[in-house]
Scaffold this active site. Structure first.
Site, PDB file in Angstrom:
ATOM      1  N   CYS A 280       0.871  -1.183   0.000  1.00 55.93           N
ATOM      2  CA  CYS A 280       0.000   0.000   0.000  1.00 55.93           C
ATOM      3  C   CYS A 280       0.904   1.227   0.000  1.00 55.93           C
ATOM      4  O   CYS A 280       2.094   1.136  -0.332  1.00 55.93           O
ATOM      5  CB  CYS A 280      -0.977  -0.026   1.174  1.00 55.93           C
ATOM      6  SG  CYS A 280      -0.199  -0.027   2.808  1.00 55.93           S
TER       7      CYS A 280
ATOM      8  N   ASN B 164       2.341   1.451   4.277  1.00 58.48           N
ATOM      9  CA  ASN B 164       2.645   0.173   4.957  1.00 58.48           C
ATOM     10  C   ASN B 164       2.388   0.262   6.470  1.00 58.48           C
ATOM     11  O   ASN B 164       3.100  -0.332   7.267  1.00 58.48           O
ATOM     12  CB  ASN B 164       4.086  -0.299   4.672  1.00 58.48           C
ATOM     13  CG  ASN B 164       4.410  -1.722   5.119  1.00 58.48           C
ATOM     14  OD1 ASN B 164       5.532  -2.024   5.500  1.00 58.48           O
ATOM     15  ND2 ASN B 164       3.442  -2.610   5.079  1.00 58.48           N
TER      16      ASN B 164
ATOM     17  N   CYS C 273      -1.350   0.704   7.351  1.00 53.01           N
ATOM     18  CA  CYS C 273      -2.773   0.354   7.507  1.00 53.01           C
ATOM     19  C   CYS C 273      -3.152  -0.879   6.691  1.00 53.01           C
ATOM     20  O   CYS C 273      -3.350  -1.966   7.237  1.00 53.01           O
ATOM     21  CB  CYS C 273      -3.679   1.525   7.113  1.00 53.01           C
ATOM     22  SG  CYS C 273      -3.532   2.959   8.193  1.00 53.01           S
ATOM     23  N   ARG C 274      -3.277  -0.711   5.368  1.00 58.00           N
ATOM     24  CA  ARG C 274      -3.866  -1.776   4.553  1.00 58.00           C
ATOM     25  C   ARG C 274      -2.949  -2.979   4.360  1.00 58.00           C
ATOM     26  O   ARG C 274      -3.391  -4.117   4.557  1.00 58.00           O
ATOM     27  CB  ARG C 274      -4.285  -1.209   3.184  1.00 58.00           C
ATOM     28  CG  ARG C 274      -5.435  -0.218   3.306  1.00 58.00           C
ATOM     29  CD  ARG C 274      -5.607   0.568   2.023  1.00 58.00           C
ATOM     30  NE  ARG C 274      -4.477   1.468   1.808  1.00 58.00           N
ATOM     31  CZ  ARG C 274      -4.269   2.183   0.708  1.00 58.00           C
ATOM     32  NH1 ARG C 274      -5.126   2.076  -0.305  1.00 58.00           N
ATOM     33  NH2 ARG C 274      -3.243   2.996   0.614  1.00 58.00           N
ATOM     34  N   SER C 275      -1.704  -2.755   3.947  1.00 55.88           N
ATOM     35  CA  SER C 275      -0.873  -3.941   3.644  1.00 55.88           C
ATOM     36  C   SER C 275      -0.457  -4.718   4.895  1.00 55.88           C
ATOM     37  O   SER C 275      -0.379  -5.952   4.830  1.00 55.88           O
ATOM     38  CB  SER C 275       0.314  -3.597   2.735  1.00 55.88           C
ATOM     39  OG  SER C 275       1.171  -2.648   3.297  1.00 55.88           O
TER      40      SER C 275
ATOM     41  N   ASP D 251      -8.041   3.667   0.984  1.00 52.41           N
ATOM     42  CA  ASP D 251      -7.151   4.178   2.033  1.00 52.41           C
ATOM     43  C   ASP D 251      -7.980   4.685   3.223  1.00 52.41           C
ATOM     44  O   ASP D 251      -8.793   5.584   3.074  1.00 52.41           O
ATOM     45  CB  ASP D 251      -6.357   5.336   1.400  1.00 52.41           C
ATOM     46  CG  ASP D 251      -5.330   5.927   2.341  1.00 52.41           C
ATOM     47  OD1 ASP D 251      -5.348   5.595   3.547  1.00 52.41           O
ATOM     48  OD2 ASP D 251      -4.522   6.738   1.858  1.00 52.41           O
TER      49      ASP D 251
HETATM   50  P1  4NP Z   1      -1.768   2.775   4.121  1.00 57.07           P
HETATM   51  O1  4NP Z   1      -2.445   4.094   4.718  1.00 57.07           O
HETATM   52  O2  4NP Z   1      -1.245   3.125   2.737  1.00 57.07           O
HETATM   53  O3  4NP Z   1      -2.912   1.810   4.054  1.00 57.07           O
HETATM   54  O4  4NP Z   1      -0.679   2.361   5.075  1.00 57.07           O
HETATM   55  C1  4NP Z   1      -1.803   5.335   4.745  1.00 57.07           C
HETATM   56  C2  4NP Z   1      -0.853   5.590   5.694  1.00 57.07           C
HETATM   57  C3  4NP Z   1      -0.233   6.819   5.764  1.00 57.07           C
HETATM   58  C4  4NP Z   1      -0.570   7.802   4.863  1.00 57.07           C
HETATM   59  C5  4NP Z   1      -1.513   7.540   3.891  1.00 57.07           C
HETATM   60  C6  4NP Z   1      -2.126   6.303   3.824  1.00 57.07           C
HETATM   61  N1  4NP Z   1       0.034   9.067   4.940  1.00 57.07           N
HETATM   62  O5  4NP Z   1      -0.326   9.933   4.136  1.00 57.07           O
HETATM   63  O6  4NP Z   1       0.895   9.288   5.790  1.00 57.07           O
END
Ligand code: 4NP
Length: 155
Positions: A8, A11, A13-15, A126
């Protein structure tokens, strides 16, 4: 041994959730000697951090423990090591395609919802800037798509 990398943006939340849901299915199906997985981000903003606190709490309620530490994708090693490199949304897939070194690398890239078994979503959205429902939706979609991916790997 089939190796899967979930990817993602951050790294956190989703992955990492995909990794935990998938590992639970590997264990449940006795596939430890056949399939393994890891996760990474297309961006390095959160490198070295544990998964997002909110994501960990929602996952824990369903019995998943998020233990991974954020790291960025390393194209020089990840495209060699992994058989499937699975982005959570279409931007992740585009970023992975840009990192791919050749056609063989590009053939390993998938979108998580390619493996949907029951639910109809075209990405794992996201959840970072949204509310609680976004975290639950991530887990709903991942439970469905991880089951689909396990079935594909076994067939
Ligand atoms: P992820 O979520 O891609 O599922 O880990 C996010 C984590 C951090 C951010 C965006 C999405 N960020 O903008 O910091």
């Amino acid at each position: 041994m089939k190796q899967i990398l979930f990817v993602c943006l951050g790294n956190i939340c989703r992955s990492p959730s995909a990794e935990a849901v998938f590992n639970a299915l590997i264990e449940k199906n006795g596939l430890d000697n056949e399939i393994s997985c890891d996760s990474a981000g297309t961006a390095a903003y959160h490198a070295g951090e544990p998964a997002d606190y909110r994501m960990r709490q929602f996952a824990k309620k369903r019995g998943y423990h998020l233990t991974s530490i954020s790291r960025p994708v390393n194209p020089e090693t990840d495209f060699d090591r992994f058989d499937y490199i699975v982005g959570m949304d279409t931007q992740n897939v585009r970023d992975l395609q840009r990192m791919a070194r050749n056609e063989n690398d590009r053939k390993k890239i998938y979108l998580m919802t390619d493996f949907a078994s029951g639910l109809r979503y075209d990405s794992v959205p996201d959840p970072y800037y949204g509310g609680d429902a976004g975290f639950e939706l991530v887990l709903d979609i991942l439970e469905d798509t991880c089951a689909g991916l396990i079935r594909k790997l076994q067939s």
